[in-house]
Design an enzyme around this catalytic site. Structure first.
Site, PDB file in Angstrom:
ATOM      1  CD  GLU A  18      -3.221   0.153   0.164  1.00 48.37           C
ATOM      2  OE1 GLU A  18      -2.805   1.178  -0.405  1.00 48.37           O
ATOM      3  OE2 GLU A  18      -4.388  -0.259   0.044  1.00 48.37           O
ATOM      4  CG  ASN A 148      -8.642   2.006   0.358  1.00 47.39           C
ATOM      5  OD1 ASN A 148      -7.441   2.180   0.504  1.00 47.39           O
ATOM      6  ND2 ASN A 148      -9.242   0.867   0.698  1.00 47.39           N
ATOM      7  CG  ASP A 198      -7.466  -0.806  -2.260  1.00 44.01           C
ATOM      8  OD1 ASP A 198      -6.812   0.078  -1.692  1.00 44.01           O
ATOM      9  OD2 ASP A 198      -7.510  -1.976  -1.827  1.00 44.01           O
TER      10      ASP A 198
END
Length: 294
Positions: A18, A148, A198
């Protein structure tokens, strides 16, 4: 689904890759393995990869200046010295709540840093979204499950964020000079199936490049929420993009193997790896974070 030239930037598998970002001044890409407590540093000119072990669950960072970064972690925001990795706590962030951790974050063109938190087990409504504006940390939104897709229009007048728990991408009008909301969020994109909304980033033309968790792809949306393109990523759990290269024309995409059973990992041989998509996109540089003392 489009196929574009794609390479593996880093073959090391991230449990939960991430928070990618790129520093054009040093031609360096950075990203995290949140669960693995690792920070990846890759010099694009040489391909040299350095993996830094962390004592916290880092999830994102912003550049302060040539010597310092602001690192977002599960218990606070840390000033990190790039030369030696030394970290100093700058502001606590839900440090009193052991059930939560940080997640997605991105810097607004004004230098304000938006930061999301969530439950460590993705508990419903346990997270929030904050703004660090000139040293003051303010909670913007509560009862978020998985924050997100925090990103901003090129002029800073619009912000975007998603709650992957609801699978909705929101837009909100902002004060471009501060990066703070001027109105209430409205739903822009709702995904019914085929994966989760996401991480995301906005290019120079205002298009939203969004990783689809479980979909193995990047979706491109207009500022009005129109779906324009879908581009394949070699790992099913694609998690977050960032523009890289001196002209910001390529897309780095992280991925993860979190929650995947052994047979699912075998069926997804590139799970957890980090990729570069050669798309010839018109990307943008990430702004620096502005602190109260800056």
């Amino acid at each position: 689904m489009e196929e574009v030239p794609t390479t593996v930037l880093c073959g090391e598998r991230c449990h939960l890759g991430e928070g990618p970002t790129y520093d054009a001044a040093t031609d360096t890409a950075w990203w995290f393995d949140i669960v693995g407590r690792r920070l990846f540093e890759t010099r694009l000119d040489s391909g040299q990869i350095t993996i830094h072990s962390l004592n916290v669950m880092g999830s994102a960072l912003g550049r302060i200046d040539a010597q310092r970064q602001l690192l977002v972690a599960d218990d606070g925001l840390y000033v990190r010295e790039t030369a030696d990795g030394r970290m100093t706590l700058y502001r606590p962030l839900e440090a009193e709540n052991a059930a939560t951790r940080s997640n997605d974050a991105r810097v607004h063109p004004s230098g304000t840093f938006w930061i999301g938190t969530m439950g460590r087990k993705a508990e419903q409504g346990l997270g929030a979204i904050y703004a660090l504006h000139r040293g003051e940390l303010t909670r913007l939104y509560e009862r978020v499950t998985i924050p997100n897709a925090i990103c901003f229009s090129p002029d800073g007048a619009v912000g975007y964020f998603a709650d992957t728990g609801k699978n909705v991408l929101f837009r909100v009008d902002l004060d471009a000079s501060t990066g703070l909301p001027r109105g209430e969020p409205v739903a822009l994109v709702t995904r019914r199936n085929g994966g989760g909304i996401d991480g995301a980033v906005v290019d120079a033309e205002g298009l939203i490049w969004n990783a689809r968790w479980g979909g193995g792809c990047i979706d491109v949306y207009s500022p009005q929420g129109e779906h324009l393109r879908t581009i394949r990523v070699p790992a099913r759990q694609s998690s977050c993009p960032a523009f890289i290269g001196q002209d910001f024309s390529r897309l780095l995409v992280t991925s993860a193997w979190q929650g995947m059973a052994e047979d699912a990992r075998r069926a997804d041989p590139d799970h957890g790896r980090t990729f570069v998509l050669d798309i010839a996109v018109r990307g943008r540089a990430e702004p620096d974070v502005k602190l109260a003392t800056a």
